[in-house]
Design a protein around this motif. Structure first.
Motif, PDB file in Angstrom:
ATOM      1  N   UNK A 246       0.811  -1.218   0.000  1.00 42.55           N
ATOM      2  CA  UNK A 246       0.000   0.000   0.000  1.00 42.55           C
ATOM      3  C   UNK A 246       0.847   1.271   0.000  1.00 42.55           C
ATOM      4  N   UNK A 247       2.150   1.115   0.006  1.00 46.15           N
ATOM      5  CA  UNK A 247       3.064   2.266   0.144  1.00 46.15           C
ATOM      6  C   UNK A 247       2.810   3.335  -0.910  1.00 46.15           C
ATOM      7  N   UNK A 248       2.759   2.957  -2.183  1.00 42.28           N
ATOM      8  CA  UNK A 248       2.606   3.960  -3.243  1.00 42.28           C
ATOM      9  C   UNK A 248       1.194   4.534  -3.302  1.00 42.28           C
ATOM     10  N   UNK A 249       0.225   3.776  -2.836  1.00 42.51           N
ATOM     11  CA  UNK A 249      -1.153   4.268  -2.847  1.00 42.51           C
ATOM     12  C   UNK A 249      -1.402   5.243  -1.704  1.00 42.51           C
ATOM     13  N   UNK A 250      -0.799   4.975  -0.546  1.00 43.59           N
ATOM     14  CA  UNK A 250      -1.063   5.790   0.635  1.00 43.59           C
ATOM     15  C   UNK A 250       0.022   6.808   0.928  1.00 43.59           C
ATOM     16  N   UNK A 251       1.248   6.541   0.504  1.00 40.80           N
ATOM     17  CA  UNK A 251       2.367   7.382   0.919  1.00 40.80           C
ATOM     18  C   UNK A 251       2.885   6.912   2.269  1.00 40.80           C
ATOM     19  N   UNK A 252       4.094   7.332   2.599  1.00 40.19           N
ATOM     20  CA  UNK A 252       4.747   6.805   3.803  1.00 40.19           C
ATOM     21  C   UNK A 252       3.979   7.160   5.079  1.00 40.19           C
ATOM     22  N   UNK A 253       3.565   8.420   5.213  1.00 40.23           N
ATOM     23  CA  UNK A 253       2.893   8.856   6.436  1.00 40.23           C
ATOM     24  C   UNK A 253       1.583   8.099   6.653  1.00 40.23           C
ATOM     25  N   UNK A 254       0.741   8.061   5.611  1.00 38.86           N
ATOM     26  CA  UNK A 254      -0.549   7.388   5.735  1.00 38.86           C
ATOM     27  C   UNK A 254      -0.386   5.877   5.898  1.00 38.86           C
ATOM     28  N   UNK A 255       0.653   5.314   5.269  1.00 40.40           N
ATOM     29  CA  UNK A 255       0.903   3.891   5.440  1.00 40.40           C
ATOM     30  C   UNK A 255       1.309   3.587   6.879  1.00 40.40           C
ATOM     31  N   UNK A 256       2.102   4.487   7.465  1.00 42.82           N
ATOM     32  CA  UNK A 256       2.515   4.309   8.865  1.00 42.82           C
ATOM     33  C   UNK A 256       1.279   4.319   9.780  1.00 42.82           C
ATOM     34  N   UNK A 257       0.363   5.272   9.543  1.00 40.96           N
ATOM     35  CA  UNK A 257      -0.865   5.349  10.348  1.00 40.96           C
ATOM     36  C   UNK A 257      -1.719   4.104  10.126  1.00 40.96           C
ATOM     37  N   UNK A 258      -1.825   3.702   8.869  1.00 37.02           N
ATOM     38  CA  UNK A 258      -2.618   2.517   8.507  1.00 37.02           C
ATOM     39  C   UNK A 258      -2.077   1.283   9.236  1.00 37.02           C
ATOM     40  N   UNK A 259      -0.758   1.096   9.154  1.00 36.42           N
ATOM     41  CA  UNK A 259      -0.128  -0.044   9.812  1.00 36.42           C
ATOM     42  C   UNK A 259      -0.274   0.010  11.319  1.00 36.42           C
ATOM     43  N   UNK A 260      -0.197   1.240  11.865  1.00 37.60           N
ATOM     44  CA  UNK A 260      -0.334   1.401  13.318  1.00 37.60           C
ATOM     45  C   UNK A 260      -1.734   1.005  13.788  1.00 37.60           C
ATOM     46  N   UNK A 261      -2.752   1.325  12.977  1.00 36.90           N
ATOM     47  CA  UNK A 261      -4.125   0.945  13.323  1.00 36.90           C
ATOM     48  C   UNK A 261      -4.265  -0.578  13.296  1.00 36.90           C
ATOM     49  N   UNK A 262      -3.723  -1.195  12.241  1.00 42.48           N
ATOM     50  CA  UNK A 262      -3.787  -2.662  12.136  1.00 42.48           C
ATOM     51  C   UNK A 262      -3.087  -3.305  13.328  1.00 42.48           C
ATOM     52  N   UNK A 263      -1.892  -2.826  13.638  1.00 43.15           N
ATOM     53  CA  UNK A 263      -1.130  -3.388  14.757  1.00 43.15           C
ATOM     54  C   UNK A 263      -1.839  -3.120  16.081  1.00 43.15           C
ATOM     55  N   UNK A 264      -2.312  -1.892  16.269  1.00 44.74           N
ATOM     56  CA  UNK A 264      -2.944  -1.517  17.529  1.00 44.74           C
ATOM     57  C   UNK A 264      -4.192  -2.334  17.828  1.00 44.74           C
TER      58      UNK A 264
END
Length: 441
Positions: A246-264
């Motif tokens: 999802x990196x190119x679709x979301x960008x680094x910042x949004x991917x980090x938030x996305x991943x943090x939600x999944x992990x959290x």
């Protein structure tokens, strides 16, 4: 094909599902293969030649599932472990901390469930994530003792999951301007009906959450999408593999938030089970899976034979430790060098990544193919549909109680799929070049 003929195919298919579900043990491979082949012929006729509307074919798919509603799974005994974990959880026992082998009497019908799951399944700690454990407990709420009622409840939840996948799959196809009829490659596919509804594998529930997540990702509702993706991961861990794509679709910042939600969310879901032994037991089961088990593999079997020639012994331990790093490398390459900001490319990348993972894996159980089958309906590739048929050859291993694989049939399974994949890849490339040459400059 006229509507009358199509309805006759549905009727004959329903009879075949009945015979498959209620009268066919997995040890009778000839019978398994014959009925499965007949079901695929019916599936092909309905998909390619039927004039029935998609609504009527969906009704047919639901009918096929209801035909086997009362059947005890005949190709897999995993459901006994699912019932064990669910009843343990309902009785306040942490399923991550007990072995059915050592504690068969702790839960209602525990001895019967342990005998059903087998000593191999009952001798290792559960590796199913928290939301899956909660799903296992639903049948226990309805029926804490009976196996028959519990399997019906499990089957109903998985039928609902398939309908959710159908709903969001249609929405994704509409979003991509792809023929909605392609959803039938999943919904009326005999593989899905038998492995998800029939054999009670929760890949169907994982796909339900993932399909909803992908749809809301396309709607730019990233937080909702991430929450649903987290639920999918908490059914089966495999969707974790796709997040870097999802990196190119979301960008680094949004991917980090996305991943943090999944992990959290997954950390929160694990919280009720936390203990000193949880991580050790959970990881030991995953390690055991990667470094000890072998079934229906492709590239791995070739590597294993090379290992026998060079080392003189089975190198599964070494391969199991190396494979994750290869998959990480493939994931990084696909994430960085494909145009995954485009939805069609992203979904194709997900398909390629999961196929790469399974080609390198030492274990490829038939029900694993559900996720590439679902993903392929949004791409130019249909080879997973062919694989959903040839995968039945893996059940030849159950012809006797020694579970000895016929490697010639495994070879045939993969060669057929690989040749068709090469054909589709060439065709897709040729079509893309033709389309590009017609563009005005």
């Amino acid at each position: 094909m006229t509507n009358k003929h199509a309805l006759l195919v549905i009727f004959l298919s329903a009879i075949t599902y009945y015979l498959f579900g209620y009268t066919t043990p997995r040890t009778d491979f000839n019978k398994v293969f014959t009925y499965y082949s007949l079901l695929f012929i019916g599936f092909g006729l309905l998909y390619k030649f039927s004039n029935l509307s998609i609504k009527w074919l969906i009704v047919g798919g639901i009918l096929f599932r209801l035909v086997i509603l009362l059947a005890i799974p005949n190709l897999s005994d995993d459901f006994y472990r699912f019932l064990w974990d669910g009843r343990a959880l309902l009785n306040g026992i942490n399923p991550y901390l007990i072995l059915p082998k050592n504690n068969p009497e702790l839960i209602s019908n525990g001895i019967e469930l342990y005998k059903g799951m087998g000593s191999m399944n009952g001798s290792h700690f559960t590796c199913y994530p928290p939301l899956n454990q909660f799903a296992f407990s639903i049948p226990a709420i309805i029926s804490e003792n009976g196996i028959f009622i519990s399997t019906i409840v499990m089957r109903l939840t998985l039928i609902i999951a398939d309908i959710i996948s159908l709903y969001f799959g249609l929405k994704i196809l509409d979003n991509l301007n792809i023929d909605k009829r392609k959803i039938l490659l999943y919904f009326i596919n005999p593989f899905i009906i038998i492995e998800i509804t029939g054999n009670l594998h929760y890949e169907g529930m994982m796909i339900a959450f993932l399909s909803a997540s992908i749809y809301y990702l396309l709607q730019n509702k990233n937080h909702l999408s991430a929450s649903l993706w987290a639920c999918s991961v908490s059914i089966k861990l495999i969707p974790l593999l796709f997040i870097p794509l999802l990196y190119k679709k979301l960008g680094f910042k949004n991917l980090f938030i996305y991943g943090a939600i999944v992990l959290g969310i997954n950390v929160i879901l694990f919280t009720p089970f936390l203990s000193q032994d949880l991580v050790n037991n959970f990881m030991s089961s995953i390690e055991l899976y990667f470094q000890n088990f072998e079934f229906n593999a492709s590239i791995y079997y070739v590597v294993r034979e090379i290992g026998f020639w060079i080392k003189g012994y089975n190198i599964i331990g070494l391969v199991g430790k190396t494979t994750p790093f290869i998959i990480i490398g493939i994931t990084i390459l696909i994430s960085l060098f494909r145009k995954n900001n485009q939805t069609e490319t992203l979904l194709t990348s997900m398909l390629f990544l999961i196929i790469s993972y399974y080609l390198l894996a030492s274990v490829v159980h038939p029900w694993y193919i559900a996720i590439p089958l679902f993903l392929c309906i949004f791409t130019n590739y249909t080879f997973p549909v062919l694989w959903s048929f040839t995968i039945i050859l893996s059940y030849s291993a159950y012809k006797n109680h020694n579970y000895k694989e016929n490697l010639w049939l495994v070879f045939l399974e993969y060669v057929i799929v690989f040749v068709y994949f090469v054909f589709e890849a060439y065709k897709t490339k040729t079509n893309a070049e033709t389309k590009h040459s017609k563009l005005p400059y």
